[in-house]
Design a protein around this motif. Sequence first.
Motif, PDB file in Angstrom:
ATOM      1  N   ALA A 177      48.960 112.800  12.269  1.00 45.13           N
ATOM      2  CA  ALA A 177      49.136 114.294  12.493  1.00 45.13           C
ATOM      3  C   ALA A 177      50.380 114.645  11.617  1.00 45.13           C
ATOM      4  N   ARG A 178      51.158 113.690  11.347  1.00 43.37           N
ATOM      5  CA  ARG A 178      52.427 114.148  10.394  1.00 43.37           C
ATOM      6  C   ARG A 178      51.803 114.409   8.959  1.00 43.37           C
ATOM      7  N   ASP A 179      50.987 113.788   8.533  1.00 43.26           N
ATOM      8  CA  ASP A 179      50.465 114.169   7.248  1.00 43.26           C
ATOM      9  C   ASP A 179      49.739 115.445   7.188  1.00 43.26           C
ATOM     10  N   ALA A 180      49.028 115.496   8.164  1.00 46.22           N
ATOM     11  CA  ALA A 180      48.316 116.806   8.123  1.00 46.22           C
ATOM     12  C   ALA A 180      49.359 117.973   8.433  1.00 46.22           C
ATOM     13  N   ALA A 181      50.373 117.726   8.907  1.00 47.88           N
ATOM     14  CA  ALA A 181      51.585 119.142   9.077  1.00 47.88           C
ATOM     15  C   ALA A 181      52.071 119.051   7.574  1.00 47.88           C
ATOM     16  N   PHE A 182      52.246 118.037   6.858  1.00 45.15           N
ATOM     17  CA  PHE A 182      52.820 117.964   5.446  1.00 45.15           C
ATOM     18  C   PHE A 182      51.856 119.020   4.716  1.00 45.15           C
ATOM     19  N   VAL A 183      50.500 118.925   4.757  1.00 46.79           N
ATOM     20  CA  VAL A 183      49.665 119.797   4.068  1.00 46.79           C
ATOM     21  C   VAL A 183      49.770 121.118   4.514  1.00 46.79           C
ATOM     22  N   ALA A 184      49.855 121.353   6.007  1.00 50.57           N
ATOM     23  CA  ALA A 184      49.841 122.621   6.596  1.00 50.57           C
ATOM     24  C   ALA A 184      51.251 123.241   5.715  1.00 50.57           C
ATOM     25  N   VAL A 195      43.158  98.401  -0.884  1.00 52.16           N
ATOM     26  CA  VAL A 195      43.473  99.806  -1.309  1.00 52.16           C
ATOM     27  C   VAL A 195      43.469 100.506   0.013  1.00 52.16           C
ATOM     28  N   THR A 196      42.778 100.384   0.818  1.00 49.90           N
ATOM     29  CA  THR A 196      42.594 101.370   2.143  1.00 49.90           C
ATOM     30  C   THR A 196      43.888 101.230   2.655  1.00 49.90           C
ATOM     31  N   HIS A 197      44.447 100.178   2.915  1.00 53.12           N
ATOM     32  CA  HIS A 197      45.441  99.603   3.561  1.00 53.12           C
ATOM     33  C   HIS A 197      47.164 100.432   2.985  1.00 53.12           C
ATOM     34  N   THR A 198      46.757 100.222   1.640  1.00 49.05           N
ATOM     35  CA  THR A 198      48.022 100.787   0.865  1.00 49.05           C
ATOM     36  C   THR A 198      47.875 102.220   0.963  1.00 49.05           C
ATOM     37  N   ALA A 199      46.602 102.870   0.724  1.00 49.23           N
ATOM     38  CA  ALA A 199      46.579 104.223   0.723  1.00 49.23           C
ATOM     39  C   ALA A 199      47.058 104.976   1.853  1.00 49.23           C
ATOM     40  N   LEU A 200      46.534 104.590   3.084  1.00 52.67           N
ATOM     41  CA  LEU A 200      46.689 104.910   4.463  1.00 52.67           C
ATOM     42  C   LEU A 200      48.196 104.980   4.833  1.00 52.67           C
ATOM     43  N   ALA A 201      48.655 103.458   4.882  1.00 55.20           N
ATOM     44  CA  ALA A 201      50.043 103.208   5.259  1.00 55.20           C
ATOM     45  C   ALA A 201      51.119 103.690   4.413  1.00 55.20           C
ATOM     46  N   GLU A 202      50.982 103.875   3.111  1.00 57.37           N
ATOM     47  CA  GLU A 202      52.100 103.977   2.340  1.00 57.37           C
ATOM     48  C   GLU A 202      51.974 105.141   1.249  1.00 57.37           C
ATOM     49  N   TYR A 203      50.902 105.200   0.556  1.00 49.64           N
ATOM     50  CA  TYR A 203      50.597 106.027  -0.649  1.00 49.64           C
ATOM     51  C   TYR A 203      50.610 107.386  -0.179  1.00 49.64           C
ATOM     52  N   ILE A 204      49.783 107.721   0.686  1.00 48.52           N
ATOM     53  CA  ILE A 204      49.454 109.101   1.189  1.00 48.52           C
ATOM     54  C   ILE A 204      50.616 109.739   1.746  1.00 48.52           C
ATOM     55  N   PRO A 205      51.207 108.970   2.714  1.00 45.13           N
ATOM     56  CA  PRO A 205      52.327 109.715   3.415  1.00 45.13           C
ATOM     57  C   PRO A 205      53.406 109.846   2.460  1.00 45.13           C
ATOM     58  N   PHE A 206      53.613 108.817   1.513  1.00 45.64           N
ATOM     59  CA  PHE A 206      54.697 108.922   0.559  1.00 45.64           C
ATOM     60  C   PHE A 206      54.640 110.372  -0.389  1.00 45.64           C
ATOM     61  N   ILE A 207      53.406 110.389  -0.956  1.00 47.46           N
ATOM     62  CA  ILE A 207      53.056 111.422  -1.856  1.00 47.46           C
ATOM     63  C   ILE A 207      53.144 112.776  -1.031  1.00 47.46           C
ATOM     64  N   LEU A 208      52.585 112.913   0.200  1.00 45.19           N
ATOM     65  CA  LEU A 208      52.443 114.282   0.598  1.00 45.19           C
ATOM     66  C   LEU A 208      53.951 114.613   1.062  1.00 45.19           C
ATOM     67  N   LEU A 209      54.813 113.771   1.563  1.00 49.34           N
ATOM     68  CA  LEU A 209      56.015 114.121   2.060  1.00 49.34           C
ATOM     69  C   LEU A 209      56.811 114.614   0.569  1.00 49.34           C
TER      70      LEU A 209
END
Length: 470
Positions: free
Chosen positions: A289-296, A90-104
């Motif tokens: 850093a990319r994902d943090a930038a999406f949030v910003a 679950v951790t791998h899926t969340a960090l590598a795919e789900y979170i970046p996908f949703i944040l974009l």
Amino acid sequence: MRWLERLSGFVAMLLLLATPAAAAEGLDGRTLGLAWAIPFIGMLLSIAVLPLATPHIWHHHRGKVAAVWALAALVPIAITAGPHAAAQAVTHTALAEYIPFILLLLALFTVAGGIVIRGNLRGSPATNTILLAIGAGLASFIGTTGAAMIMIHPVIRANDDRKHNVHVIVFFIFLVANAGGALTPLGDPPLFLGFLRGVDFFWPTVHLFWPTVIIVAALLVVFYLLDRLIYAREGHLPRDPTPERAISVAGGINFALIPAIIGVILLSAAADWGVVTIYGTEVAVAALARDAAFVAIVILSLGLTRRSNREENSFSWEPMREVAELFAGIFITIIPVLAMLKAGADGAFAPLVALVQAPDGAPNTLAYFWITGGLSSFLDNAPTYLVFFELAGGDPDHLMGEGAVTLAAISAGAVFMGANTYIGNAPNFMVYAIARDRGVKMPGFFGYMLWSGAFLLPLFAVISWFFFKV
């Protein structure tokens, strides 16, 4: 929802009986039976059927449905491979795919929601064709969701004095919510998943350019001729219900945030700032850093955009909530499916492997295009892309090189054929709901498929023969 809880328990038991041989250190796809795919199939069928069969229940309980199917996938993993392996998966899926996908998606959705096109155009055939062309062009830069949300309101306003305007919205879905997004990872969720898997940012631009240009151009020409015929026969209503107002575009900071999103993605792909390990998953610092930038970017858009802009766009967080809930279930339930696909001919999906391979073992690119596209028509196109990406080997370097035609076929099938039904792509739902709410008499599920069958399938046949037959 008691029946769902009982179903999840039954599925978990069935999976345990299907194979006890999962390796302790993780899932070995060669040892998994087809029953391990039940949660994934159940999740996708729930998305396809429940919104049509029980819309009220689905609207209020879709998160619970996703959670039940996710548990039906995770519990057997925890029992057979251990709780630690399940948590790591679950951790791998969340960090590598789900979170970046949703944040974009969140960044694109928020920024697009702050850009408003005001005024009232006259929905002549030429004007409508130009609006659809603009929307299709925007789709690869701000995403099909962003482009659809920006353009649907002016398109509806322009045609609210037309006696028959259903065809305008149907072609809007074809072009803006689907085909136009084929040229960059920003355009459509499947391509961004490919980017997260290692496909270069501009790879779709190069390899899908001509298929996209041909499909978009052909649809625009067909639409113009069809709209001209309908316009000549029926024209406008006696009175335009929308008051006259000069055309203007407002959005302030959001116009700068769109290129910022693109820049952040390109920088994250090029930068090498090392990696960190989070519960067994190596994550690039540049990706964090990319994902943090999406949030910003989301915070900046919300803080610096006038509230009236979003109100004019009928902006709501509901579509994003739905996407976040459903894709959480999808990304978890697909874990054992991807393990089986990695096993190739040694796994439970050997018959599917045989369908997409020639007798000599070479990939059957026509089959990849049509099967990926056919499933993307009725299931969500993002997980469908992932399934066939893995089926083709899952190695981005090989697929971008020797396997370029195969990857192009998978990408095109997922993006283009999401337009075949309302349920093939999330923006399809959004556009349909907005148009119906604004009084457009949209066709039902099968009525829409008559439109897509008549206008899209012949185009796909031509495209597949010229570009994906090897």
